[in-house]
Motif scaffolding. Sequence first.
Motif, PDB file in Angstrom:
ATOM      1  N   SER A  67      -7.762  11.002 -22.203  1.00  0.00           N
ATOM      2  CA  SER A  67      -8.520   9.385 -22.264  1.00  0.00           C
ATOM      3  C   SER A  67      -8.972   9.664 -19.995  1.00  0.00           C
ATOM      4  O   SER A  67      -7.965   9.467 -19.429  1.00  0.00           O
TER       5      SER A  67
ATOM      6  N   GLN B 263      -8.888   7.150 -19.058  1.00  0.00           N
ATOM      7  CA  GLN B 263      -8.582   5.791 -19.215  1.00  0.00           C
ATOM      8  C   GLN B 263      -7.493   6.202 -18.065  1.00  0.00           C
ATOM      9  O   GLN B 263      -6.230   5.076 -17.627  1.00  0.00           O
TER      10      GLN B 263
ATOM     11  N   MET C 141      -6.081   9.657 -26.697  1.00  0.00           N
ATOM     12  CA  MET C 141      -6.256   8.570 -26.968  1.00  0.00           C
ATOM     13  C   MET C 141      -5.895   9.747 -28.749  1.00  0.00           C
ATOM     14  O   MET C 141      -6.803  10.940 -28.584  1.00  0.00           O
TER      15      MET C 141
ATOM     16  N   PHE D  13      -7.055   1.325 -29.503  1.00  0.00           N
ATOM     17  CA  PHE D  13      -8.053   1.671 -28.723  1.00  0.00           C
ATOM     18  C   PHE D  13      -9.354   0.659 -28.855  1.00  0.00           C
ATOM     19  O   PHE D  13      -9.316  -0.121 -29.789  1.00  0.00           O
TER      20      PHE D  13
ATOM     21  N   TRP E 294      -7.920   4.666 -34.425  1.00  0.00           N
ATOM     22  CA  TRP E 294      -8.031   5.243 -33.470  1.00  0.00           C
ATOM     23  C   TRP E 294      -7.057   4.714 -32.116  1.00  0.00           C
ATOM     24  O   TRP E 294      -6.447   3.219 -32.296  1.00  0.00           O
TER      25      TRP E 294
ATOM     26  N   ARG F 193      -4.261   4.537 -28.277  1.00  0.00           N
ATOM     27  CA  ARG F 193      -4.458   4.892 -26.961  1.00  0.00           C
ATOM     28  C   ARG F 193      -2.654   4.587 -27.217  1.00  0.00           C
ATOM     29  O   ARG F 193      -2.077   4.091 -27.280  1.00  0.00           O
TER      30      ARG F 193
ATOM     31  N   ASP G 238       0.234   4.974 -23.852  1.00  0.00           N
ATOM     32  CA  ASP G 238       0.216   5.553 -22.532  1.00  0.00           C
ATOM     33  C   ASP G 238       0.508   6.143 -21.851  1.00  0.00           C
ATOM     34  O   ASP G 238       0.798   7.593 -22.610  1.00  0.00           O
TER      35      ASP G 238
END
Length: 111
Positions: free
Chosen positions: A43, A45, A49, A69, A79, A81, A83
Amino acid sequence: MAYDEELAKRIRELVAGEPDLAEQRMFGGLAFLVGGNMAVAASGQGGLMVRVDPQDTAALRSEPHAGPFEMRGRAMDGWLRVDPQGVATNAQLEPWVRRGVAYARTLPAKR
């Protein structure tokens, strides 16, 4: 923020040899697609993902370092996310990558 190139390298190593695999820059990150369907992405960010079965989304959000997500402020089923702390080792990363690849394989190929 640019995606984590080391994470992308580790993902690439895990998916090496997967048939019909492609890499594509998306959403500021680097996505790994199977049959044209995104499986996982480093990702933009930070972190990972992952594409998952929408029916598993809620349960998987309770996994350590996993969360929703969000797109335009709205959580997207199917989906997740994860960390950076949740993919710091290959032992942590591999199950997420395998899950994303396995789910992408269940979807009709895009050409």
